[in-house]
Design an enzyme around this catalytic site. Structure first.
Site, short mmCIF file in Angstrom:
data_model
loop_
_atom_site.label_atom_id
_atom_site.label_comp_id
_atom_site.label_asym_id
_atom_site.label_seq_id
_atom_site.Cartn_x
_atom_site.Cartn_y
_atom_site.Cartn_z
N GLY A 169 0.81 -1.23 0.00
CA GLY A 169 0.00 0.00 0.00
C GLY A 169 0.84 1.27 0.00
N GLY A 170 1.89 1.31 0.83
CA GLY A 170 2.74 2.51 0.92
C GLY A 170 3.43 2.77 -0.41
N ASP B 85 -0.15 -9.36 3.79
CA ASP B 85 -1.40 -8.95 4.44
C ASP B 85 -2.59 -8.95 3.49
OD1 ASP B 85 0.19 -8.54 6.59
OD2 ASP B 85 0.06 -6.37 6.61
N ARG C 173 -4.67 -26.92 26.80
CA ARG C 173 -4.43 -25.49 26.94
C ARG C 173 -5.22 -24.66 25.94
NH1 ARG C 173 2.11 -26.04 27.34
NH2 ARG C 173 2.26 -25.96 29.60
N HIS D 8 -1.91 -5.64 10.48
CA HIS D 8 -2.27 -4.52 11.35
C HIS D 8 -3.67 -4.00 11.08
CE1 HIS D 8 1.93 -3.60 12.78
NE2 HIS D 8 1.17 -3.63 13.84
N GLN E 60 6.43 -15.56 9.05
CA GLN E 60 5.36 -15.55 8.05
C GLN E 60 5.78 -14.93 6.72
OE1 GLN E 60 1.51 -14.32 10.44
NE2 GLN E 60 3.33 -13.63 11.48
O1 F6P Z 1 4.45 -6.81 5.29
C1 F6P Z 1 3.39 -6.35 6.08
C2 F6P Z 1 3.72 -6.64 7.49
O2 F6P Z 1 4.03 -7.98 7.46
C3 F6P Z 1 2.68 -6.39 8.56
O3 F6P Z 1 1.73 -7.36 8.73
C4 F6P Z 1 3.54 -6.25 9.78
O4 F6P Z 1 2.93 -5.57 10.78
C5 F6P Z 1 4.70 -5.49 9.25
O5 F6P Z 1 4.84 -5.90 7.92
C6 F6P Z 1 5.95 -5.64 10.06
O6 F6P Z 1 7.06 -5.42 9.26
P1 F6P Z 1 8.49 -4.88 9.74
O7 F6P Z 1 8.73 -5.41 11.10
O8 F6P Z 1 9.40 -5.41 8.72
O9 F6P Z 1 8.41 -3.40 9.68
#
Ligand code: F6P
Length: 375
Positions: free
Chosen positions: A111-112, A135, A170, A179, A299
């Protein structure tokens, strides 16, 4: 005359980036008379004119590799930290583009990156983007590459957590990346049979979650798996954020806006620990021993799935074809089995979020998964 194409990867890495680079460059060089030059470490490499020659040797064998041979960063050309200051380096990026006599710049990112690419388009550059992110939150595309691989990783993690949760009776809370968008938690939660799935898009009530776990215990199901997106929030937390966002929008004076922004940042910084708190709360409310697993950057690592290799190659080669037809200022979106050129103005700022009415949400409810909102 050969077209000269620049290419960079920007934002968080993900599986499939190398497949996409290879797709653009191979198709460009072998079918569309292009020459390609790579810029290292995202927009920072463009600003600083640090290149990587994309020779056949560099491209060889990268299809199946995770990460990106170009390197990446979260830097934005218009707000780049340099020597302790944050500077607008757009002009430097434009200069590099012209120094290399580029006909176009390919920006592969989430997105950025779409927003940054639009800014460079407005600065006069021919830009084409490709959507990537685990994401899956880039708007205007059916899907982004990286998502399928991460979905498989998270699903396998949930599968593995089942046997240990069952053996120890558990509750296991598993924190999944995402996010703003809960696609990963939702998809993997569905595929892995999580008992509770919590998403940023559906604020939860911890009592409702505890109630669902207790109901399982009464039915002699002595363990539970709770899949939580990192951006999931309780109803109270979601209300706090909504109030701050509205206050920020309404704030007329700059210092007031800054103060609310600082409050929002502080909230998000603290929220990083929310799954720790959630796990403790669930242990207290259910009386059942609880553990937390944070999957984190696992992930994003490793070899891309077959589906992501196919998607990234489709988008990369589709991008080369669009460049050959002088189609610029667009994102190469995945549309059914093909690709579609979407103007960057329509893409920038668009988030692909989980709608509470989405069929995956309905499917989860129908198999009895608790989403934290309804008893
Ligand atoms: O690539 C997206 C993402 O995986 C988000 O889900 C996650 O919060 C973020 O990147 C964290 O990335 P970094 O720790 O590399 O900034």
């Amino acid at each position: 005359m050969k077209k000269q194409i620049g290419i960079l990867t920007s934002g968080g890495d993900c599986p499939g980036l190398n497949a996409a680079i290879r797709g653009v460059v191979r198709a460009g060089q072998e079918h569309f008379q292009m020459r390609c030059v790579g810029f290292r470490d995202g927009f920072r490499g463009l600003v600083q004119d640090r290149t990587l020659e994309l020779t056949p040797k560099v491209l060889s064998g990268i299809l199946t590799n995770g990460g990106t041979v170009l390197g990446t960063s979260r830097d934005k050309p218009h707000r780049m930290p340099i020597g302790g200051k944050t500077l607008d380096m757009t002009e430097a990026a434009v200069e590099t583009y012209h120094r290399h006599h580029l006909d176009a710049l390919v920006c592969i990112g989430g997105g950025g990156t779409q927003k940054n690419a639009l800014r460079l388009k407005e600065a006069g550059l021919n830009v084409v983007t490709l959507p990537k992110t685990i994401d899956n939150d880039v708007g205007m595309t059916d899907v982004a590459f990286g998502f399928d691989t991460a979905l498989n990783i998270v699903t396998e993690a949930i599968d593995r957590l089942h046997s240990t949760a069952m053996s120890h009776q558990r509750v296991i809370v598993v924190e999944v990346m995402g996010h703003r968008a809960g696609w990963l938690a939702l998809g993997a939660g569905l595929a892995g049979g999580a008992d509770v799935i919590l998403l940023p898009e559906i604020p939860y009530d911890v009592e409702v979650v505890a109630h669902a776990i207790r109901r399982r215990t009464r039915a002699a199901k002595m363990f539970s798996i709770v899949a939580v997106a990192e951006g999931a929030m309780s109803r109270l937390q979601a209300e706090t954020v909504a109030k701050l966002v509205t206050a920020k929008e309404l704030a007329k004076k700059k210092p007031d806006r800054k103060a609310v922004s600082a409050e929002l940042d502080e909230f998000h910084e603290k929220h990083v620990n929310h799954t720790v708190e959630l796990t403790q709360q669930l242990e207290k409310l259910t009386g059942q021993e609880s553990r937390l697993t944070i999957l984190g950057h696992l992930q994003r690592g490793g070899t891309p799935s077959a589906a992501d290799r196919v998607l990234a190659t489709r988008l990369g080669t589709g991008c080369a074809e669009l460049l050959s037809r002088d189609t610029y200022g667009v994102m190469v979106a995945a549309r059914r089995q093909g690709v579609e050129a979407i103007p960057l103005e329509k893409v920038a700022g668009q988030k692909n979020l989980v709608s509470p009415e989405h069929p995956w949400v309905q499917a989860a409810r129908h198999v009895g998964t608790c989403l934290g909102d309804q008893p």
